[in-house]
Design a protein around this motif. Structure first.
Motif, PDB file in Angstrom:
ATOM      1  N   MET A   1     -16.782 -34.266  19.995  1.00 19.53           N
ATOM      2  CA  MET A   1     -18.026 -34.918  20.372  1.00 19.53           C
ATOM      3  C   MET A   1     -17.687 -36.177  21.171  1.00 19.53           C
ATOM      4  SD  MET A   1     -21.098 -33.843  19.239  1.00 19.53           S
ATOM      5  CE  MET A   1     -21.492 -32.618  18.047  1.00 19.53           C
ATOM      6  N   ILE A   8     -20.439 -31.949  23.193  1.00 19.55           N
ATOM      7  CA  ILE A   8     -19.178 -31.482  22.614  1.00 19.55           C
ATOM      8  C   ILE A   8     -18.154 -31.422  23.736  1.00 19.55           C
ATOM      9  CG2 ILE A   8     -18.006 -29.573  21.460  1.00 19.55           C
ATOM     10  CD1 ILE A   8     -20.808 -28.854  20.269  1.00 19.55           C
ATOM     11  N   TYR A  34     -14.455 -30.566  15.194  1.00 25.02           N
ATOM     12  CA  TYR A  34     -14.345 -29.114  15.319  1.00 25.02           C
ATOM     13  C   TYR A  34     -12.907 -28.837  15.727  1.00 25.02           C
ATOM     14  CZ  TYR A  34     -19.469 -28.923  15.805  1.00 25.02           C
ATOM     15  OH  TYR A  34     -20.814 -29.030  15.614  1.00 25.02           O
ATOM     16  N   TYR A  71     -22.880 -32.449  13.489  1.00 25.29           N
ATOM     17  CA  TYR A  71     -21.877 -31.379  13.508  1.00 25.29           C
ATOM     18  C   TYR A  71     -22.428 -30.103  12.872  1.00 25.29           C
ATOM     19  CZ  TYR A  71     -17.855 -33.788  15.463  1.00 25.29           C
ATOM     20  OH  TYR A  71     -16.989 -34.393  16.323  1.00 25.29           O
ATOM     21  N   SER A  74     -25.023 -28.417  15.274  1.00 22.52           N
ATOM     22  CA  SER A  74     -24.542 -27.911  16.572  1.00 22.52           C
ATOM     23  C   SER A  74     -23.447 -26.856  16.450  1.00 22.52           C
ATOM     24  CB  SER A  74     -24.059 -29.073  17.438  1.00 22.52           C
ATOM     25  OG  SER A  74     -23.047 -29.799  16.792  1.00 22.52           O
ATOM     26  N   LYS A  75     -22.957 -26.618  15.260  1.00 31.32           N
ATOM     27  CA  LYS A  75     -21.837 -25.683  15.062  1.00 31.32           C
ATOM     28  C   LYS A  75     -22.158 -24.263  15.508  1.00 31.32           C
ATOM     29  CE  LYS A  75     -22.005 -24.024  10.611  1.00 31.32           C
ATOM     30  NZ  LYS A  75     -22.057 -22.612  10.471  1.00 31.32           N
ATOM     31  N   LEU A  78     -22.007 -23.880  19.320  1.00 29.50           N
ATOM     32  CA  LEU A  78     -20.618 -23.917  19.793  1.00 29.50           C
ATOM     33  C   LEU A  78     -19.899 -22.620  19.459  1.00 29.50           C
ATOM     34  CD1 LEU A  78     -18.127 -25.277  20.975  1.00 29.50           C
ATOM     35  CD2 LEU A  78     -17.754 -26.353  18.737  1.00 29.50           C
TER      36      LEU A  78
END
Length: 111
Positions: A1, A8, A34, A71, A74-75, A78
């Protein structure tokens, strides 16, 4: 991030010969990250060497609440963009990052 927590971005890329210990050293004790690691393990059914790409979500208990929420939210987006990921590992403490634990998750996810 990025610092503003709005995008990201790739912070570090390891080589094909990077070790798991080197990967773990990049995970801070007080911030979320991540990570993607190409894990090598022995297949318990065949005894052969295998490699699987593992997606890590590291959010230690000591991280601040806002980054944890960002996190977590947004995981999934991604992960959709990562090609070839075989397994996901969410960890909140170093014990969950033990290589044996990771390999067990890979084997379970492989069916």
């Amino acid at each position: 991030m990025n610092d503003a927590m709005t995008e990201i971005a790739t912070e570090k890329t390891g080589g094909k010969d990077a070790t798991y210990e080197e990967f773990l050293a990049l995970l801070p004790d007080d911030a979320c990250k991540y990570g993607v690691f190409d894990a090598e393990y022995t297949d318990p059914k065949t005894g052969g060497q295998r490699n699987k790409i593992v997606f890590f979500i590291w959010c230690p208990d000591t991280a601040k609440v806002r980054p944890k929420m960002i996190y977590a939210s947004s995981k999934d987006e991604l992960k959709k963009r990562l090609v070839g990921v075989a397994c996901e590992v969410q960890a909140n403490d170093r014990g969950e990052l033990e290589y044996k634990e990771v390999v067990d998750k890979i084997i379970k996810s492989s069916g």
